[in-house]
Design an enzyme around this catalytic site. Structure first.
Site, short mmCIF file in Angstrom:
data_model
loop_
_atom_site.label_atom_id
_atom_site.label_comp_id
_atom_site.label_asym_id
_atom_site.label_seq_id
_atom_site.Cartn_x
_atom_site.Cartn_y
_atom_site.Cartn_z
CG ASP A 163 1.65 5.19 4.79
OD1 ASP A 163 1.29 4.01 4.93
OD2 ASP A 163 2.73 5.64 5.23
CG HIS A 196 -0.18 0.10 2.54
ND1 HIS A 196 0.52 -0.95 3.06
CD2 HIS A 196 -0.04 1.13 3.42
CE1 HIS A 196 1.08 -0.59 4.20
NE2 HIS A 196 0.75 0.68 4.45
NE ARG A 254 2.06 6.57 8.84
CZ ARG A 254 1.00 5.85 8.49
NH1 ARG A 254 1.15 4.59 8.17
NH2 ARG A 254 -0.21 6.38 8.48
CG HIS A 258 5.09 1.04 3.03
ND1 HIS A 258 4.51 2.20 2.57
CD2 HIS A 258 4.55 0.84 4.27
CE1 HIS A 258 3.66 2.68 3.47
NE2 HIS A 258 3.66 1.86 4.51
#
Length: 318
Positions: free
Chosen positions: A122, A120, A293, A278
Site C-alpha cells: 500500500d 502491491h 481500510r 497483497h
C-alpha cells in the site's frame, strides 16, 4: 538443538499459549500458511482492549505478517478507526478522499472502479508509507473476492545469494502513475467509474525512490519493497527494469510464500505493510464487494547501508 528446531519449538509454544484480552476471554493464534498468515480466535476487536492485548496482537503481527479475525460485525466505521489508532497515528489516503462520514477510512467499492487486483504494497509512492493496514469486510460476494498476501521478508531470505546481493544494492522509483493495464492479466476496465477513480488517484503526482531492500524497524528483518507502483530501477533502462522486476516478482509471489483468505462479512484482516504485498482477486463478476481500510502511519524506509527513502516529485494537477 539446531537453530531451526529451536525456532520451531518457540513458535509452537507461542501459538499454543492462550492470550488474554481485556474481556478475560482467551484468544489463540492459529497459523494458516507455513510462511505467512494466522487466524486469531476468541477476541473482540475494539479500542478498549488493554495495552497487553494490543502488544500481543502486534507481536503476532510481526511474526505472521497478516492476522485474520472472524466475527467482528460489531465494528462500525468509527470503531474501526478507533481500534486502528491503538497501533499509532492513523492517516488518510494521500489522494483518494476518505469515505463520507469518516475521518480517514478508505472505502474500496467494486462499483466505483476500485479493484486492487495486482500485487502491491500500500501507498509506496510516498516516502513514509503505512506500517499497518486494517481491512474490514462490509459487503462480500457470494463467491470469489478473496485476498492473497505474500511475505516479502521470507521472499528476501529465500532469494539465491547472488540475487540477494543484487537486491541489496538496488533502488527503485515508485509512482502513483504506474501502468495500470500492464500490472493486470485481464483487460483494463474502461468505464466512467474507473476513469473517475484513476483521476482522483493521480490528482497529486508522487515519485519516490525506495531501497529495494529495507530494514524492518521493529524486527530487523530485511524485506523487499516492490510491487505495482514501481516504475523502474534507478540507473537501469526500462527494458532491464521490467525484466528484473519480473524476476523478483516471481520469487515474492510463489505459492509457498503466500496465504489466501476467503472473506465473510465482518471479517477483519490486519497486515504489516512493511513486510507484505497483497492482491485482491477480481473473480466475482458483477457481484458487489465493499471493504474499508484504516491505515497506520509508517516511517521512512532505511536501506541496509543506512540511507533513507526520498520523495523526488510531489505535484498537484490542475
Amino acid at each position: 538443538m539446531s537453530d531451526t528446531a529451536t525456532l520451531a519449538h518457540q513458535k509452537s509454544t507461542h501459538e499454543a499459549a492462550p492470550l488474554a484480552a481485556q474481556s478475560g476471554e482467551p484468544f489463540q493464534i492459529r497459523p494458516i500458511g507455513g510462511l505467512i498468515g494466522a487466524e486469531v480466535r476468541g477476541v473482540t476487536l475494539s479500542a478498549e482492549l488493554d495495552d497487553a492485548a494490543i502488544a500481543r496482537i502486534n507481536a503476532a503481527l510481526l511474526e505472521h505478517k497478516v492476522l485474520f479475525f472472524r466475527g467482528q460485525s460489531h465494528l462500525d466505521d468509527a470503531a474501526q478507526e478507533a481500534f486502528a489508532a491503538r497501533f499509532g497515528e492513523t492517516v488518510a489516503h494521500p489522494t483518494v478522499p476518505s469515505k463520507e462520514g469518516t475521518s480517514r477510512l478508505l472505502e474500496l467499492d467494486s462499483k466505483h472502479g476500485t479493484r486492487a487486483n495486482s500485487w502491491h504494497t500500500d501507498v509506496t509512492f510516498v516516502d513514509a508509507y503505512p506500517k499497518i493496514s486494517i481491512l474490514r469486510g462490509v459487503v462480500i460476494p457470494p463467491a470469489g473476492g478473496d485476498t492473497v498476501w505474500a511475505n516479502t521478508a521470507a521472499a528476501y531470505t529465500h532469494l539465491p545469494q547472488p540475487l540477494r546481493e543484487l537486491a541489496d544494492s538496488l533502488w527503485a522509483l515508485h509512482s502513483n502513475t504506474y501502468d495500470y493495464a500492464a500490472t493486470r492479466n485481464t483487460p483494463a476496465i474502461d468505464n466512467d467509474a474507473e476513469r473517475e477513480y484513476r483521476k482522483q488517484f493521480t490528482s497529486t503526482l508522487y515519485e519516490t525512490e525506495h531501497p529495494v531492500v529495507r530494514v524492518h524497524p521493529e524486527t530487523g528483518e530485511r524485506t523487499l519493497v516492490l510491487g505495482h507502483f514501481v516504475q523502474r530501477f534507478v540507473g537501469l533502462s526500462q527494458r532491464d527494469s521490467d525484466r528484473l522486476q519480473a524476476l523478483f516478482h516471481d520469487h515474492i509471489t510463489r505459492l509457498e510464500n503466500t496465504v489466501r483468505w476467503r472473506w465473510t462479512q465482518g471479517d477483519v484482516a490486519i497486515w504489516d505493510n512493511r513486510a507484505t504485498q497483497h492482491y485482491a482477486v477480481a473473480d466475482y463478476g458483477d457481484a458487489h464487494r465493499v471493504v474499508r481500510r484504516a491505515t497506520v502511519h509508517g516511517d521512512v524506509p532505511v536501506s541496509i547501508d543506512g540511507r533513507r527513502s526520498r520523495t523526488v516529485k510531489r505535484e498537484t494537477r490542475g
